[in-house]
Design an enzyme around this catalytic site. Structure first.
Site, short mmCIF file in Angstrom:
data_model
loop_
_atom_site.label_atom_id
_atom_site.label_comp_id
_atom_site.label_asym_id
_atom_site.label_seq_id
_atom_site.Cartn_x
_atom_site.Cartn_y
_atom_site.Cartn_z
N ALA A 108 21.77 38.84 39.55
CA ALA A 108 22.83 39.16 38.59
C ALA A 108 22.25 39.98 37.43
O ALA A 108 21.07 39.85 37.09
CB ALA A 108 23.49 37.89 38.07
N PRO A 109 23.06 40.80 36.78
CA PRO A 109 22.58 41.68 35.70
C PRO A 109 22.67 41.04 34.34
O PRO A 109 23.18 39.92 34.17
CB PRO A 109 23.54 42.86 35.80
CG PRO A 109 24.85 42.21 36.17
CD PRO A 109 24.49 41.06 37.09
N TRP A 110 22.23 41.81 33.32
CA TRP A 110 22.21 41.29 31.96
C TRP A 110 23.47 41.64 31.17
O TRP A 110 23.70 41.10 30.10
CB TRP A 110 21.01 41.84 31.19
CG TRP A 110 20.79 43.32 31.31
CD1 TRP A 110 19.89 43.97 32.11
CD2 TRP A 110 21.48 44.36 30.59
NE1 TRP A 110 19.98 45.33 31.96
CE2 TRP A 110 20.96 45.60 31.03
CE3 TRP A 110 22.50 44.38 29.64
CZ2 TRP A 110 21.40 46.83 30.55
CZ3 TRP A 110 22.96 45.61 29.16
CH2 TRP A 110 22.41 46.80 29.61
N LYS A 152 19.00 34.77 40.75
CA LYS A 152 18.09 35.30 39.73
C LYS A 152 18.91 36.00 38.65
O LYS A 152 19.43 37.09 38.87
CB LYS A 152 17.11 36.31 40.31
CG LYS A 152 16.02 36.73 39.30
CD LYS A 152 15.41 38.07 39.58
CE LYS A 152 15.99 39.18 38.75
NZ LYS A 152 15.79 39.07 37.28
N PRO A 153 19.03 35.37 37.47
CA PRO A 153 19.63 36.10 36.35
C PRO A 153 18.58 36.99 35.71
O PRO A 153 17.39 36.87 35.98
CB PRO A 153 20.05 34.97 35.40
CG PRO A 153 19.02 33.91 35.65
CD PRO A 153 18.64 34.01 37.10
N SER A 154 19.03 37.89 34.84
CA SER A 154 18.07 38.68 34.08
C SER A 154 17.27 37.78 33.15
O SER A 154 17.80 36.85 32.55
CB SER A 154 18.80 39.75 33.27
OG SER A 154 17.92 40.36 32.35
N GLU A 155 16.00 38.08 33.01
CA GLU A 155 15.17 37.33 32.08
C GLU A 155 15.60 37.57 30.63
O GLU A 155 15.24 36.81 29.73
CB GLU A 155 13.69 37.67 32.25
CG GLU A 155 13.28 39.08 31.86
CD GLU A 155 13.51 40.12 32.96
OE1 GLU A 155 12.88 41.20 32.89
OE2 GLU A 155 14.29 39.85 33.90
N SER A 207 21.92 48.64 38.83
CA SER A 207 21.90 50.09 38.96
C SER A 207 21.83 50.51 40.43
O SER A 207 21.36 49.76 41.29
CB SER A 207 20.70 50.68 38.21
OG SER A 207 19.49 50.40 38.90
N GLU A 249 27.12 45.77 44.18
CA GLU A 249 28.01 46.35 43.16
C GLU A 249 27.12 47.09 42.19
O GLU A 249 26.34 46.49 41.45
CB GLU A 249 28.81 45.24 42.47
CG GLU A 249 29.99 45.78 41.67
CD GLU A 249 29.68 46.01 40.20
OE1 GLU A 249 29.27 47.16 39.88
OE2 GLU A 249 29.84 45.10 39.39
N CYS A 305 29.84 48.87 33.91
CA CYS A 305 29.82 49.92 34.94
C CYS A 305 31.20 50.47 35.24
O CYS A 305 31.32 51.50 35.91
CB CYS A 305 29.15 49.41 36.22
SG CYS A 305 29.70 47.79 36.73
N GLU A 346 24.72 57.92 34.52
CA GLU A 346 25.22 56.74 33.82
C GLU A 346 24.44 56.53 32.51
O GLU A 346 23.22 56.43 32.51
CB GLU A 346 25.08 55.51 34.72
CG GLU A 346 25.83 54.31 34.22
CD GLU A 346 25.86 53.18 35.25
OE1 GLU A 346 26.84 52.41 35.25
OE2 GLU A 346 24.90 53.06 36.04
#
Length: 519
Positions: free
Chosen positions: A150-152, A176-179, A230, A251, A285, A382
Site C-alpha cells: 500500500a502507498p503513503w 506492507k504499508p509505507s514506512e 507509481s 493500481e 493519482c 505525474e
C-alpha cells in the site's frame, strides 16, 4: 503528538519489533519526530507469510456469514477508535484534519461495512444442465495468501482497498504499508484481531520497498500480489511476481484530464478544478492535473482558477480551518518544485503558486501553470503535488484527442451541459473512471482501476472481490451409465467395458468354486 516507540510488525496476531534497521517516523507538517522504530526485513516477511499460510486454511473454509460477522465487528471497533485514527493519519501524512475526519476515516469504515455485506454474496453462474448428461456448478474459492503493498498518500484507505475484499473472499493477507505512514495500518491489524479475525489472517510488516516490498512481491509462497503506487515501481513488482507465475493486481499512476467544453458551467468548472487538483495536496493519482479548456472559456477559466487557488488556506493540518496540509516529505516537495521550475523555464506561465514557504514542514503553495504545451514534462509526467496545468483545445475532436494523449488512463472528467457531449466523453476517453460535471468523488459500491499504464484490476465494489477469488467448474454426471456417449471419440467399437461384472463361478479362468472341486 508526543514521540513514542511503536512496533513495526503484526504477525500471527501479535505485535513485534522488526529485525531491520532503525527508523525515525516524522511529522511532515512540523518536521518533528513521531516515533522510533526498527523496520522489518525479509526474515519478517518469511514469518508473516508462513503465519498467513496457516491462518488462511480455516479462514478460507469459514462460512461467509462468519467472515461477515468479524468484519462488522471490526467496523464498529474502528468507529470507536476513529479519533485515534484521525490523529495518527494527520500526524504521519500531513493531510488536513478535515480530509482525515470527513473523508479518509469514515470512508475506510464504510469500506469495511460494505465488504461485510459482500462477503455473504458469492454469486456465480446458475447450476444447470448445460450438457444433457451433466449438472454444472460454479465454486468461487479464495486465491490464498495475498501479498499487498500500500502507498503513503492515503495510508488507511488504500490499505482497506487491498485488505477488505481479500478478507471477505477468505484470503489471508501480508500487508506492507509505507514506512512513512504505518500507524493507522498497525492499529487496523490490532483491531482486526480484537474483532475475532484468526491469528495469521492479517499480518503487517513495515519496511522499505527495497527490502520488505521486494521480499513480498517475489515470495515463493505468495499466491497473489497487489500493489498501489507509481507505474515504474508497479512494473518492477509485476516482474518480481511473474518469476513465480503469481497473479497480480495493480493500481498505478495517473495524469487525469479535466476537459471543459464551451457550454460548461464556468463557476462549477473552476471550483471543481481547484478542489480536484488540490485534494490531499494533489497527492492523489486521480487528481485533476491537466485542465483542457475550450478556447472561448480559456482566459476566464485561468483567471477564475488562479483567483480561487490564491485563497486556499495552507498550513497547520490540525486546524479545522486549514484547507490544505503539507506534502509527504522534503524529498517529495523538492521533486514537485523542480518540475514546476523546469516548466516555467520552458515557457509555461506561472499564474499563482510555485513557491515553498519558509519555516518547518513540507508545504508547497497551490500552483497553476497556464499555456502549457503538450510535449512538456509537466503536461506528460505525474507531478503528485498541488499543481494544475491548463491548455486549450479547438473543437470536440481535439478535446478528446488531448484527453487521451497520455500513457495513463486512471480517471478523467468532462464538463458540459450537453448530454450528447457527455455521453461521447464517457465513451471515448480511455480511463477507468470518467466523471461528468464533477471530479474526485468515489463510492464503495463502484470500482476503481485504470487503463494503460495506470494498471489493471479493480479496487472497491464487488468487482474487487473477483480479484481475490478463483472460479472452479464442477461437472457431475447425472446418468449413472458406465458407457458415456462422448467416449466413442476415444474408444473403437467394443473397446469399452459394458458395465457387467463377470460371474466368477462360470468363468473360463476358473472360480473359487471350481478351485474347491478340483482340489
Amino acid at each position: 503528538m508526543a514521540t513514542r516507540t511503536v512496533p513495526t510488525s503484526w504477525i500471527n496476531g501479535r505485535a513485534r519489533v522488526g529485525a531491520g534497521p532503525g527508523f525515525t517516523l516524522m511529522n511532515p507538517a512540523t518536521d518533528r519526530p513521531i516515533s522510533a522504530m526498527l523496520l522489518g526485513e525479509a526474515a519478517d516477511v518469511d514469518d508473516a507469510v508462513a503465519s498467513a499460510r496457516i491462518g488462511q486454511r480455516d479462514w478460507g473454509a469459514a462460512p461467509p456469514a462468519e467472515r461477515s460477522a468479524v468484519l462488522r465487528t471490526l467496523a464498529r471497533l474502528l468507529e470507536s477508535r476513529s479519533g485515534d485514527l484521525v490523529d495518527d493519519e494527520v500526524a504521519h501524512s500531513g493531510r488536513s484534519v478535515r480530509l482525515a475526519a470527513e473523508f479518509d476515516i469514515p470512508g475506510s469504515i464504510d469500506h469495511v461495512d460494505f465488504y461485510a455485506g459482500v462477503a455473504r454474496d458469492l454469486d456465480g453462474k446458475a447450476s444447470a444442465e448445460y450438457s444433457p448428461d451433466h449438472t454444472s456448478s460454479i465454486r468461487r474459492e479464495p486465491v490464498g495468501v495475498i501479498g499487498s503493498i500500500a502507498p503513503w498518500n492515503y495510508p488507511l484507505q488504500m490499505a482497506m482497498w487491498k485488505v477488505m475484499p481479500a478478507l471477505a473472499a477468505g484470503c489471508a493477507v501480508v500487508l506492507k504499508p509505507s514506512e512513512l505512514t504505518p500507524l493507522t495500518t498497525l492499529l487496523l491489524a490490532e483491531l482486526a484481531t480484537e474483532a475475532g479475525l484468526p491469528d495469521g489472517v492479517l499480518n503487517v510488516v513495515v519496511g522499505t520497498g527495497a527490502e520488505v516490498g521486494a521480499a513480498l512481491a517475489g515470495h515463493t509462497d505468495i499466491d497473489m500480489v497487489t500493489f498501489t503506487g507509481s507505474t515504474d515501481v508497479g512494473r518492477l513488482v509485476m516482474s518480481q511476481a511473474a518469476r513465480h507465475g503469481r497473479r497480480v493486481q495493480l493500481e498505478l499512476g495517473g495524469k487525469a484530464p479535466f476537459v471543459v467544453f464551451d457550454d460548461a458551467d464556468l463557476d462549477a468548472a473552476v471550483n471543481g478544478a481547484v478542489a480536484g487538483s488540490l485534494i490531499n495536496a494533489g497527492q492523489d493519482c486521480t487528481a485533476a492535473t491537466r485542465a483542457i479548456v475550450a478556447e472561448s472559456l480559456y482566459d476566464d477559466f485561468v483567471a477564475g482558477v488562479g483567483e480561487v487557488m490564491s485563497r486556499v488556506s495552507v498550513g497547520d493540518p490540525t486546524d479545522p480551518s486549514t484547507d490544505m496540509g503539507s506534502l509527504s516529505s522534503h524529498p517529495h516537495r523538492k521533486k514537485v518544485a523542480a518540475m514546476v521550475d523546469r516548466a516555467v523555464a520552458a515557457g509555461a506561465r506561472l499564474v499563482t503558486g510555485g513557491t515553498a514557504p519558509d519555516g518547518p514542514g513540507c508545504f508547497y503553495a497551490p500552483t497553476l501553470l497556464a499555456d502549457v504545451t503538450e510535449d512538456s514534462e509537466i503536461y506528460r509526467d505525474e507531478v503528485f503535488g498541488p499543481v494544475l496545468t491548463v491548455s486549450s483545445f479547438v473543437d470536440d475532436d481535439d478535446a478528446i484527442r488531448r484527453a487521451n494523449d497520455t500513457r495513463y488512463g486512471l480517471a478523467a472528467s468532462a464538463w458540459t451541459r450537453d448530454v450528447f457531449r457527455a455521453q461521447r466523453a464517457s465513451r471515448e476517453i480511455a480511463a477507468g473512471c470518467v466523471w461528468i460535471n464533477d471530479h474526485i468523488p468515489i463510492v464503495n459500491e463502484m470500482p476503481h482501476g485504470g487503463y494503460k499504464a495506470s494498471g489493471f484490476g479493480k479496487d472497491m465494489s464487488t468487482y474487487a472481490l473477483d480479484e481475490y477469488l478463483t472460479v472452479k467448474h464442477v461437472m457431475s454426471d447425472i446418468t449413472g451409465v458406465a458407457r458415456k456417449d462422448w467416449q466413442r471419440i476415444v474408444f473403437a467399437d467394443g473397446a469399452q467395458r459394458d458395465g457387467t461384472v463377470p460371474d466368477r463361478a462360470t468363468s473360463a479362468e476358473g472360480s473359487p468354486a471350481e478351485d474347491a472341486v478340483t482340489s
